[in-house]
Design a protein around this motif. Structure first.
Motif, mmCIF file in Angstrom:
data_model
loop_
_atom_site.group_PDB
_atom_site.id
_atom_site.type_symbol
_atom_site.label_atom_id
_atom_site.label_comp_id
_atom_site.label_asym_id
_atom_site.label_seq_id
_atom_site.Cartn_x
_atom_site.Cartn_y
_atom_site.Cartn_z
ATOM 1 N N LYS A 100 -5.205 1.030 -3.334
ATOM 2 C CA LYS A 100 -6.187 0.107 -2.371
ATOM 3 C C LYS A 100 -6.558 -0.882 -2.711
ATOM 4 N N GLU A 101 -7.397 -1.330 -1.901
ATOM 5 C CA GLU A 101 -7.529 -2.627 -2.282
ATOM 6 C C GLU A 101 -8.333 -3.501 -2.857
ATOM 7 N N ASP A 102 -9.277 -2.453 -4.236
ATOM 8 C CA ASP A 102 -9.660 -2.969 -5.509
ATOM 9 C C ASP A 102 -8.574 -1.852 -6.112
ATOM 10 N N LYS B 298 0.849 -1.154 0.409
ATOM 11 C CA LYS B 298 -0.020 0.093 -0.036
ATOM 12 C C LYS B 298 1.430 1.091 0.288
#
Length: 382
Positions: A302-304, A276
């Protein structure tokens, strides 16, 4: 009102020969010759000479004024709210349709045109704003800007905000004007680029103003809820075989304009499963082996997977011209990190190919997601 007692000597001396010229009225702006109206203009009450015939045909306001003056031909017309130079420019339009507009006088000329209902002059002022992009910021910074003038200025600023950001006048922008710009979802720049511009503006302000203003402006920027549709342009989107790869995501595209077009930015895929930390992306545009645009950003995954729009100052391309687009996808010092990318051998594009042709010269992986552009004929300003 002024009066010419005897015209015959003027005719004998050929002083009225201008009437034989289609542009004859040009010579009568603020000219006492044959003047039948006297205006006392501005705070100084400067005398400006007028002529009934061109004015009564220019607008209904002048028509009503002049027909009323016929009942009292010795009365001067007092105009305290318009300065002499502005009034003369208005007369130029009323007489022969060619006022001299500038960033310095446009707001005052627009006010005069509104007062006397010169619709053609109002339109001329708005066309000037759309044509003279370099003058827009000075016009926008003027006090008491009419709503339609401000609206036209904001439309130009939104279409090419980087001209505003790099202008020396940008740091002198009033806070309320900057707030208005920051709230516009139509700005063709991303959130990070706008925040960087805000920081530049704040660097020229007092510490007291900086403390309370940054968070306020930051909240305005983040509440814009911008979507790519807000750019008011077209988009060609890349699609193909998707995967995570440790290979370099760098690609070179040849872009050919099939019509006169404007280029605004490139979208890049950002995705990394194992980190990240901010990752560097960049876009370079070259023409005839010279760099014509260069932009880069550090973007945090980001997460996605998401698309990060890397926008740049508007680039105008003539039909048939070509530019080379060098896209360097997420780069990190850790060569083992897997980044989201498309496999170039399967790459294809959606969107309008009648305006923009794209050819890739590489067979590896790429992080390019989209190209933002508009054909010149469709660049409609709000």
């Amino acid at each position: 009102m002024s009066k010419v007692e005897n015209v015959e000597p003027l005719l004998k001396d050929h002083k009225l020969s201008a009437f034989r010229n289609p542009d004859c009225l040009r010579n009568f702006v603020n000219n006492p010759l044959l003047s039948d109206i006297t205006f006392r203009v501005g705070s100084s009450g400067a005398i400006i000479y007028g002529h009934a015939f061109p004015l009564v045909t220019a607008s209904t306001v002048f028509y009503r004024m002049i027909t009323k003056l016929l009942k009292d031909p010795e009365e001067d017309v007092v105009v305290p709210d318009i300065e002499p130079a502005t009034f003369v420019e208005m007369l130029k339009f009323a007489y022969y349709g060619e006022p001299t507009l500038s960033a310095q006088n446009l707001v005052s000329v627009y006010y005069a045109a509104e007062k006397y209902e010169l619709l053609g002059l109002l339109e001329r002022c708005l066309r000037y704003i759309k044509k003279e992009e370099s003058a827009v910021l000075k016009i926008y910074m003027t006090t008491n800007v009419p709503y339609k003038v401000e609206e036209a200025c904001l439309a130009i600023i939104c279409r090419n905000p980087f001209v505003l950001f790099r202008s020396p006048d940008f740091v002198n922008l009033f806070l309320e004007k900057l707030e208005t710009i920051c709230s516009c979802s139509e700005l063709r720049c991303n959130e990070d680029q706008l925040i960087a511009a805000v920081k530049t503006w704040l660097n020229h302000k007092s510490e007291a103003l900086q403390r309370g203003t940054f968070e306020k402006l930051l909240n305005i920027v983040r509440n814009r809820k911008q979507r790519w549709e807000d750019y008011h342009c077209k988009k060609r989107t890349a699609f193909g075989q998707m995967s995570y790869t440790t290979n370099r995501c760098e690609d070179i595209f040849l872009l050919t304009a099939r019509k006169d077009l404007l280029l605004f930015g490139v979208g890049m895929y950002i995705g990394c499963k194992d980190s990240k930390l901010p990752m560097l992306i960049s876009v370079d545009l070259m023409s005839n082996e010279e760099y014509i645009r260069n932009c880069q950003a550090y973007v945090t995954p980001k997460e996605d997977v998401f698309i990060y729009d890397l926008m740049f100052e508007k680039l105008t391309l003539k039909e048939g011209s070509q530019v080379t687009v060098i896209c360097k996808g997420p780069q990190t010092d850790d060569t083992k990190l897997a980044k989201f990318a498309l496999f170039n051998q399967t790459l294809d594009w959606t969107g309008d190919s009648s305006v923009l042709k794209l050819e890739s010269s590489e067979l590896g992986h790429t992080a390019i997601a989209s190209i933002y552009f508009q054909d010149v004929a469709d660049e409609i300003l709000i």
